[in-house]
Design a protein around this motif. Structure first.
Motif, mmCIF file in Angstrom:
data_model
loop_
_atom_site.group_PDB
_atom_site.id
_atom_site.type_symbol
_atom_site.label_atom_id
_atom_site.label_comp_id
_atom_site.label_asym_id
_atom_site.label_seq_id
_atom_site.Cartn_x
_atom_site.Cartn_y
_atom_site.Cartn_z
ATOM 1 N N GLN A 215 0.835 -1.164 -0.138
ATOM 2 C CA GLN A 215 -0.227 0.288 0.056
ATOM 3 C C GLN A 215 0.658 1.032 0.054
ATOM 4 O O GLN A 215 0.149 2.364 -0.178
ATOM 5 N N PHE A 216 2.002 1.540 0.219
ATOM 6 C CA PHE A 216 3.300 2.579 0.106
ATOM 7 C C PHE A 216 3.605 2.577 -1.196
ATOM 8 O O PHE A 216 4.466 3.753 -0.944
ATOM 9 N N ILE A 217 3.556 1.664 -1.966
ATOM 10 C CA ILE A 217 4.741 1.950 -2.932
ATOM 11 C C ILE A 217 4.897 3.546 -3.545
ATOM 12 O O ILE A 217 5.568 3.778 -4.149
ATOM 13 N N GLY A 218 3.008 3.515 -3.596
ATOM 14 C CA GLY A 218 3.068 4.646 -4.920
ATOM 15 C C GLY A 218 3.770 5.959 -3.667
ATOM 16 O O GLY A 218 3.741 7.216 -4.661
ATOM 17 N N ASN A 219 3.033 5.942 -2.752
ATOM 18 C CA ASN A 219 3.978 7.517 -1.754
ATOM 19 C C ASN A 219 5.282 7.703 -1.613
ATOM 20 O O ASN A 219 5.753 8.508 -1.676
ATOM 21 N N LEU A 220 5.962 6.440 -1.909
ATOM 22 C CA LEU A 220 7.676 6.094 -1.613
ATOM 23 C C LEU A 220 8.157 6.743 -3.413
ATOM 24 O O LEU A 220 8.775 6.912 -3.598
ATOM 25 N N ALA A 221 6.881 6.030 -4.189
ATOM 26 C CA ALA A 221 7.484 6.518 -5.677
ATOM 27 C C ALA A 221 7.289 7.815 -5.940
ATOM 28 O O ALA A 221 8.570 8.648 -6.631
ATOM 29 N N ASP A 230 16.716 9.592 -11.704
ATOM 30 C CA ASP A 230 16.867 8.857 -12.893
ATOM 31 C C ASP A 230 16.018 7.682 -13.577
ATOM 32 O O ASP A 230 15.158 7.077 -14.540
ATOM 33 N N GLY A 231 15.417 6.494 -12.823
ATOM 34 C CA GLY A 231 14.693 6.108 -13.152
ATOM 35 C C GLY A 231 13.882 5.113 -12.006
ATOM 36 O O GLY A 231 14.283 5.628 -10.662
ATOM 37 N N VAL A 232 12.829 3.572 -13.030
ATOM 38 C CA VAL A 232 12.481 3.492 -11.293
ATOM 39 C C VAL A 232 12.787 1.898 -11.736
ATOM 40 O O VAL A 232 12.710 1.033 -12.722
ATOM 41 N N PHE A 233 12.653 1.173 -11.013
ATOM 42 C CA PHE A 233 13.036 -0.773 -10.775
ATOM 43 C C PHE A 233 11.561 -1.579 -9.739
ATOM 44 O O PHE A 233 11.394 -0.570 -8.367
ATOM 45 N N MET A 234 10.766 -1.533 -10.783
ATOM 46 C CA MET A 234 9.310 -2.589 -10.485
ATOM 47 C C MET A 234 9.285 -3.794 -10.134
ATOM 48 O O MET A 234 9.881 -4.350 -11.031
ATOM 49 N N GLU A 235 9.079 -4.512 -9.465
ATOM 50 C CA GLU A 235 8.844 -6.194 -9.533
ATOM 51 C C GLU A 235 7.385 -5.936 -8.793
ATOM 52 O O GLU A 235 5.774 -5.775 -8.172
ATOM 53 N N LEU A 251 3.354 -5.043 -7.054
ATOM 54 C CA LEU A 251 2.518 -3.930 -7.412
ATOM 55 C C LEU A 251 1.660 -5.007 -8.660
ATOM 56 O O LEU A 251 1.978 -5.427 -9.203
ATOM 57 N N TYR A 252 0.381 -4.297 -8.514
ATOM 58 C CA TYR A 252 -0.180 -5.629 -9.855
ATOM 59 C C TYR A 252 -0.537 -4.911 -10.687
ATOM 60 O O TYR A 252 0.311 -3.588 -10.885
ATOM 61 N N LEU A 253 -0.678 -5.704 -11.897
ATOM 62 C CA LEU A 253 -0.025 -4.403 -13.086
ATOM 63 C C LEU A 253 -0.503 -3.621 -13.747
ATOM 64 O O LEU A 253 -0.782 -2.989 -14.457
ATOM 65 N N THR A 254 -2.218 -3.737 -13.321
ATOM 66 C CA THR A 254 -3.514 -3.112 -13.305
ATOM 67 C C THR A 254 -3.536 -1.375 -12.702
ATOM 68 O O THR A 254 -3.234 -0.102 -12.994
ATOM 69 N N GLN A 255 -2.266 -1.204 -11.731
ATOM 70 C CA GLN A 255 -0.978 0.028 -10.893
ATOM 71 C C GLN A 255 -0.700 0.245 -11.907
ATOM 72 O O GLN A 255 -0.338 1.655 -11.365
ATOM 73 N N VAL A 256 0.765 -0.495 -12.087
ATOM 74 C CA VAL A 256 1.453 0.603 -12.748
ATOM 75 C C VAL A 256 1.313 1.697 -13.662
ATOM 76 O O VAL A 256 2.137 2.796 -13.355
ATOM 77 N N GLU A 257 0.254 2.009 -14.317
ATOM 78 C CA GLU A 257 0.465 3.093 -14.892
ATOM 79 C C GLU A 257 -0.204 4.383 -14.379
ATOM 80 O O GLU A 257 -0.122 5.180 -15.095
ATOM 81 N N ALA A 258 -0.596 4.587 -13.642
ATOM 82 C CA ALA A 258 -1.790 5.328 -12.668
ATOM 83 C C ALA A 258 -0.061 5.807 -12.180
ATOM 84 O O ALA A 258 0.456 7.385 -11.671
ATOM 85 N N VAL A 259 0.696 5.017 -10.779
ATOM 86 C CA VAL A 259 1.849 5.289 -10.789
ATOM 87 C C VAL A 259 3.056 5.807 -11.464
ATOM 88 O O VAL A 259 3.511 6.949 -11.008
ATOM 89 N N ILE A 264 5.807 11.054 -13.462
ATOM 90 C CA ILE A 264 6.939 11.451 -14.533
ATOM 91 C C ILE A 264 6.292 13.316 -14.259
ATOM 92 O O ILE A 264 7.385 13.633 -15.067
ATOM 93 N N ALA A 265 5.549 13.069 -14.420
ATOM 94 C CA ALA A 265 4.649 14.562 -13.413
ATOM 95 C C ALA A 265 5.751 15.383 -12.464
ATOM 96 O O ALA A 265 6.175 16.450 -12.860
#
Length: 279
Positions: A215-221, A230-235, A251-259, A264-265
């Motif tokens: 649940q904290f992946i998005g916050n830290l990312a 410069d880059g991000v590593f994700m399993e 991370l669920y594949l369905t959550q990746v694009e939003a993160v 990027i922004a």
């Protein structure tokens, strides 16, 4: 920031985020291909360079009986097929000098696991291949100590270097991320990556295996993106609950694009402000 050559691509110097992502370990070829294909689609849509990641052997599992993967020979065959099928670079961990030569015949990035980031012979031999070397910063290492790791790779005449932050041990079974790590390590002139999923891991937190706080992946990312990475590593996984390794912090594949869209922004704003952050 130096350009790092990865296969027929280069990253770091253009100021755009690049992505290393895939399942923790090779579970089976079909699942790896499914995940890689979807990650490539997402990254192409967002204009990001994508490198497929999966381990052929998880040598640092908590328990002797934990699933480790298919091993070097079969793992390289599977990664080679994915590389050819999807026309993308691939990265995987190496754990011993003996693995380097056969791995380098397939991999575009040789990854040094965090627990091995001080192993001089392993790092130097990996660097001698000329391939890009991604070193995970140890959970016991200060960001300033990674300058010596960079020096070991440079001694081999290799400047295709990537440094990755994956959290620092805080007491037992817990990791924290010091956001100062990113600007400190970027001073060495090479791309710096944030491992957004291992950083929420609770090492050994489930007794015979690690736990995690997805649940904290998005916050830290998002926070790391604001620090100018410069880059991000994700399993990532289509169904982490079925994963044979590190499911709780994937991370669920369905959550990746939003993160990634958020990263990027935020990262674009951070890169514009970098000059004002200098001493």
């Amino acid at each position: 920031m130096k350009n790092v050559v990865i296969g027929n691509k280069s990253v770091g110097g253009d100021g755009k985020l690049f992505v290393m992502a895939g399942p923790c370990v090779i579970e089976n070829p079909d699942r790896c291909l499914l995940i890689g294909r979807e990650m490539k689609r997402i990254c192409n849509k967002l204009g990001l360079t994508y490198i497929f990641k999966a381990s052929f052997d998880k040598a640092n599992r908590s328990s002797y009986h934990s699933f480790r993967g298919p091993g070097l020979k079969e793992g390289m065959r599977i990664l080679g097929d994915i590389k050819k099928e999807l026309q993308i670079p691939v990265v995987s961990d190496i754990h011993s000098i003996e693995q380097i030569k056969p791995a380098a015949e397939v991999l575009d990035v040789l990854q040094i696991p965090a627990f091995l980031c001080r192993q001089t012979d392993l790092i130097y031999a990996a660097a001698q291949t000329g391939k890009a070397v991604n070193v995970k910063k140890g959970q016991f290492m200060a960001p300033g100590d990674m300058k010596n790791v960079v020096g070991k790779i440079e001694e081999a005449g290799n400047t295709n270097i990537i440094l990755t932050e994956r959290g620092f041990s805080l007491g037992y079974n817990n990791l924290v991320v010091d956001m100062r790590s990113f600007p400190i390590m970027r001073r060495y002139g090479y791309p710096v990556v944030f491992d957004a999923t291992h950083s929420v891991q609770l090492p050994g937190g489930s007794g015979t295996k690690s736990s995690g706080q997805r649940q904290f992946i998005g916050n830290l990312a998002r926070a790391a993106a604001g620090s100018g990475i410069d880059g991000v590593f994700m399993e990532v996984h289509d169904n982490p609950k079925e994963a044979l390794c590190d499911g709780p912090n994937m991370l669920y594949l369905t959550q990746v694009e939003a993160v990634l869209q958020d990263m990027i922004a935020i990262n674009e704003i951070a890169k514009q402000s970098v000059e004002t952050d200098k001493e």
